[in-house]
Design a protein around this motif. Structure first.
Motif, PDB file in Angstrom:
ATOM      1  N   ARG A  73      -3.773   8.916   2.782  1.00 60.80           N
ATOM      2  CA  ARG A  73      -2.412   9.404   3.038  1.00 60.80           C
ATOM      3  C   ARG A  73      -1.340   8.458   2.506  1.00 60.80           C
ATOM      4  O   ARG A  73      -0.164   8.641   2.792  1.00 60.80           O
ATOM      5  CB  ARG A  73      -2.226   9.637   4.535  1.00 60.80           C
ATOM      6  CG  ARG A  73      -3.228  10.639   5.086  1.00 60.80           C
ATOM      7  CD  ARG A  73      -3.008  10.925   6.542  1.00 60.80           C
ATOM      8  NE  ARG A  73      -4.067  11.784   7.052  1.00 60.80           N
ATOM      9  CZ  ARG A  73      -3.964  12.568   8.108  1.00 60.80           C
ATOM     10  NH1 ARG A  73      -2.830  12.600   8.783  1.00 60.80           N
ATOM     11  NH2 ARG A  73      -4.969  13.312   8.513  1.00 60.80           N
ATOM     12  N   GLY A  74      -1.751   7.422   1.772  1.00 57.72           N
ATOM     13  CA  GLY A  74      -0.806   6.460   1.211  1.00 57.72           C
ATOM     14  C   GLY A  74      -0.012   7.068   0.071  1.00 57.72           C
ATOM     15  O   GLY A  74      -0.166   8.249  -0.226  1.00 57.72           O
ATOM     16  N   PRO A  75       0.839   6.296  -0.568  1.00 60.35           N
ATOM     17  CA  PRO A  75       1.026   4.852  -0.392  1.00 60.35           C
ATOM     18  C   PRO A  75       1.943   4.515   0.786  1.00 60.35           C
ATOM     19  O   PRO A  75       2.583   5.391   1.364  1.00 60.35           O
ATOM     20  CB  PRO A  75       1.666   4.431  -1.715  1.00 60.35           C
ATOM     21  CG  PRO A  75       2.479   5.629  -2.116  1.00 60.35           C
ATOM     22  CD  PRO A  75       1.658   6.819  -1.679  1.00 60.35           C
ATOM     23  N   TYR A  76       2.021   3.208   1.079  1.00 58.90           N
ATOM     24  CA  TYR A  76       2.846   2.703   2.163  1.00 58.90           C
ATOM     25  C   TYR A  76       3.807   1.650   1.617  1.00 58.90           C
ATOM     26  O   TYR A  76       3.494   0.950   0.662  1.00 58.90           O
ATOM     27  CB  TYR A  76       1.965   2.095   3.261  1.00 58.90           C
ATOM     28  CG  TYR A  76       1.053   3.113   3.897  1.00 58.90           C
ATOM     29  CD1 TYR A  76       1.478   3.860   4.994  1.00 58.90           C
ATOM     30  CD2 TYR A  76      -0.223   3.355   3.386  1.00 58.90           C
ATOM     31  CE1 TYR A  76       0.650   4.822   5.566  1.00 58.90           C
ATOM     32  CE2 TYR A  76      -1.054   4.313   3.953  1.00 58.90           C
ATOM     33  CZ  TYR A  76      -0.607   5.041   5.039  1.00 58.90           C
ATOM     34  OH  TYR A  76      -1.426   5.999   5.603  1.00 58.90           O
ATOM     35  N   ASP A  77       4.957   1.543   2.271  1.00 59.23           N
ATOM     36  CA  ASP A  77       5.927   0.531   1.857  1.00 59.23           C
ATOM     37  C   ASP A  77       5.502  -0.870   2.287  1.00 59.23           C
ATOM     38  O   ASP A  77       5.869  -1.849   1.661  1.00 59.23           O
ATOM     39  CB  ASP A  77       7.305   0.858   2.440  1.00 59.23           C
ATOM     40  CG  ASP A  77       7.843   2.163   1.904  1.00 59.23           C
ATOM     41  OD1 ASP A  77       8.272   2.181   0.733  1.00 59.23           O
ATOM     42  OD2 ASP A  77       7.798   3.179   2.633  1.00 59.23           O
ATOM     43  N   ILE A  78       4.738  -0.929   3.396  1.00 62.10           N
ATOM     44  CA  ILE A  78       4.258  -2.219   3.882  1.00 62.10           C
ATOM     45  C   ILE A  78       2.904  -2.047   4.552  1.00 62.10           C
ATOM     46  O   ILE A  78       2.639  -1.016   5.179  1.00 62.10           O
ATOM     47  CB  ILE A  78       5.271  -2.868   4.854  1.00 62.10           C
ATOM     48  CG1 ILE A  78       4.894  -4.335   5.150  1.00 62.10           C
ATOM     49  CG2 ILE A  78       5.414  -2.064   6.150  1.00 62.10           C
ATOM     50  CD1 ILE A  78       6.026  -5.146   5.737  1.00 62.10           C
ATOM     51  N   VAL A  79       2.055  -3.049   4.397  1.00 63.51           N
ATOM     52  CA  VAL A  79       0.787  -3.136   5.122  1.00 63.51           C
ATOM     53  C   VAL A  79       0.910  -4.323   6.068  1.00 63.51           C
ATOM     54  O   VAL A  79       1.229  -5.438   5.643  1.00 63.51           O
ATOM     55  CB  VAL A  79      -0.407  -3.334   4.166  1.00 63.51           C
ATOM     56  CG1 VAL A  79      -1.692  -3.565   4.963  1.00 63.51           C
ATOM     57  CG2 VAL A  79      -0.551  -2.140   3.243  1.00 63.51           C
ATOM     58  N   VAL A  80       0.669  -4.074   7.362  1.00 64.51           N
ATOM     59  CA  VAL A  80       0.848  -5.093   8.397  1.00 64.51           C
ATOM     60  C   VAL A  80      -0.510  -5.467   8.991  1.00 64.51           C
ATOM     61  O   VAL A  80      -1.279  -4.587   9.400  1.00 64.51           O
ATOM     62  CB  VAL A  80       1.776  -4.580   9.516  1.00 64.51           C
ATOM     63  CG1 VAL A  80       1.993  -5.672  10.573  1.00 64.51           C
ATOM     64  CG2 VAL A  80       3.113  -4.121   8.936  1.00 64.51           C
ATOM     65  N   LEU A  81      -0.767  -6.772   9.057  1.00 65.31           N
ATOM     66  CA  LEU A  81      -2.009  -7.289   9.624  1.00 65.31           C
ATOM     67  C   LEU A  81      -1.713  -8.067  10.898  1.00 65.31           C
ATOM     68  O   LEU A  81      -1.181  -9.182  10.846  1.00 65.31           O
ATOM     69  CB  LEU A  81      -2.707  -8.224   8.622  1.00 65.31           C
ATOM     70  CG  LEU A  81      -2.983  -7.676   7.222  1.00 65.31           C
ATOM     71  CD1 LEU A  81      -3.665  -8.749   6.382  1.00 65.31           C
ATOM     72  CD2 LEU A  81      -3.822  -6.404   7.275  1.00 65.31           C
ATOM     73  N   PRO A  82      -2.041  -7.504  12.077  1.00 69.19           N
ATOM     74  CA  PRO A  82      -1.920  -8.271  13.317  1.00 69.19           C
ATOM     75  C   PRO A  82      -2.975  -9.376  13.337  1.00 69.19           C
ATOM     76  O   PRO A  82      -4.016  -9.277  12.683  1.00 69.19           O
ATOM     77  CB  PRO A  82      -2.204  -7.237  14.411  1.00 69.19           C
ATOM     78  CG  PRO A  82      -2.039  -5.896  13.753  1.00 69.19           C
ATOM     79  CD  PRO A  82      -2.440  -6.119  12.330  1.00 69.19           C
ATOM     80  N   GLY A  83      -2.704 -10.417  14.135  1.00 70.72           N
ATOM     81  CA  GLY A  83      -3.637 -11.522  14.225  1.00 70.72           C
ATOM     82  C   GLY A  83      -4.644 -11.375  15.340  1.00 70.72           C
ATOM     83  O   GLY A  83      -5.097 -10.276  15.651  1.00 70.72           O
ATOM     84  N   GLY A  84      -4.948 -12.520  15.982  1.00 68.20           N
ATOM     85  CA  GLY A  84      -6.076 -12.602  16.895  1.00 68.20           C
ATOM     86  C   GLY A  84      -7.254 -13.127  16.093  1.00 68.20           C
ATOM     87  O   GLY A  84      -7.527 -12.618  14.995  1.00 68.20           O
ATOM     88  N   LEU A  85      -7.935 -14.136  16.599  1.00 71.24           N
ATOM     89  CA  LEU A  85      -8.989 -14.770  15.793  1.00 71.24           C
ATOM     90  C   LEU A  85     -10.093 -13.796  15.405  1.00 71.24           C
ATOM     91  O   LEU A  85     -10.499 -13.730  14.241  1.00 71.24           O
ATOM     92  CB  LEU A  85      -9.586 -15.964  16.542  1.00 71.24           C
ATOM     93  CG  LEU A  85      -8.776 -17.261  16.497  1.00 71.24           C
ATOM     94  CD1 LEU A  85      -9.409 -18.320  17.389  1.00 71.24           C
ATOM     95  CD2 LEU A  85      -8.660 -17.766  15.062  1.00 71.24           C
ATOM     96  N   GLY A  86     -10.576 -13.014  16.369  1.00 67.63           N
ATOM     97  CA  GLY A  86     -11.643 -12.065  16.066  1.00 67.63           C
ATOM     98  C   GLY A  86     -11.203 -10.991  15.103  1.00 67.63           C
ATOM     99  O   GLY A  86     -11.902 -10.674  14.129  1.00 67.63           O
ATOM    100  N   GLY A  87     -10.011 -10.437  15.349  1.00 67.43           N
ATOM    101  CA  GLY A  87      -9.497  -9.402  14.465  1.00 67.43           C
ATOM    102  C   GLY A  87      -9.226  -9.919  13.068  1.00 67.43           C
ATOM    103  O   GLY A  87      -9.531  -9.254  12.068  1.00 67.43           O
ATOM    104  N   SER A  88      -8.673 -11.135  12.988  1.00 64.86           N
ATOM    105  CA  SER A  88      -8.356 -11.715  11.680  1.00 64.86           C
ATOM    106  C   SER A  88      -9.612 -11.959  10.856  1.00 64.86           C
ATOM    107  O   SER A  88      -9.623 -11.752   9.642  1.00 64.86           O
ATOM    108  CB  SER A  88      -7.583 -13.023  11.851  1.00 64.86           C
ATOM    109  OG  SER A  88      -6.336 -12.779  12.467  1.00 64.86           O
TER     110      SER A  88
END
Length: 199
Positions: A73-88
């Motif tokens: 369904r893209g494109p997107y203006d921004i891709v956001v990556l939340p943190g957290g050690l396991g998630g990262s």
């Protein structure tokens, strides 16, 4: 959409937030919430599927859809990556995330990462040569790579990359994204009702 005041066609801004198991729930929810307040169309995409995701403090978040579906369904203006050690770590190890980030960077789109998630930028070779920040737990890794100029600022924007330090800086992080996508005035408008300091 059309602006009621001017009648001018305004292209809606779109954000993709990637949610991995072990993500920091505050960073995920604050980023998504603040961007939606700014009328940015946010897709919260589960890294592995559209099933509920258990985050770092055992809060369960239900994504809008899977990352596979969101990419279609893209494109997107921004891709956001939340943190957290396991998630990262999961973001850093994911070939799907690598593909999304490379495509985003190649298209000149924004990329944003908070807390430990800038380590995923390093893992996938994104935003080399840029100034960034992160949670202190991944500072040494980022500095040792020689790929970035490291800053202790709470939020750093260098061109199309936006990074921040952790849960406590996440409102500022989200408002920096709002400013980048739809302008400082909108960021100020939404900061007031949330009782945040104006940007």
């Amino acid at each position: 959409m059309h602006s009621k005041d001017t009648g001018i066609f305004v292209m809606e801004k779109r954000a993709l937030v990637i949610l991995a198991p072990g993500a920091e729930e505050m960073e995920t929810v604050i980023s998504t919430d603040v961007l939606r307040r700014a009328k940015i169309n946010v897709t919260l995409a589960g890294l592995d599927s559209a099933e509920p995701v258990i985050c770092s403090r055992n809060v369960c978040i239900v994504p809008d859809m899977s990352l596979d579906d969101a990419v279609l369904r893209g494109p997107y203006d921004i891709v956001v990556l939340p943190g957290g050690l396991g998630g990262s770590k999961r973001l850093a190890d994911s070939e799907k995330v690598k593909s999304v980030l490379i495509s985003q960077e190649s298209a000149g789109g924004f990329v944003a990462a908070v807390c430990a998630a800038p380590s995923a930028l390093l893992s996938h070779g994104i935003s080399k040569g840029k100034q960034i920040t992160s949670h202190p737990c991944v500072k040494k890794e980022l500095e040792a790579s020689g790929q970035y100029s490291y800053s202790e600022a709470r939020v750093v924007r260098d061109g199309t990359v936006i990074t921040s330090r952790g849960p406590g800086s996440c409102f500022e992080f989200a408002l920096a994204i709002v400013t980048a996508l739809v302008g400082e005035e909108v960021a100020k408008e939404i900061a007031g009702p949330m009782m945040l300091p104006t940007v």
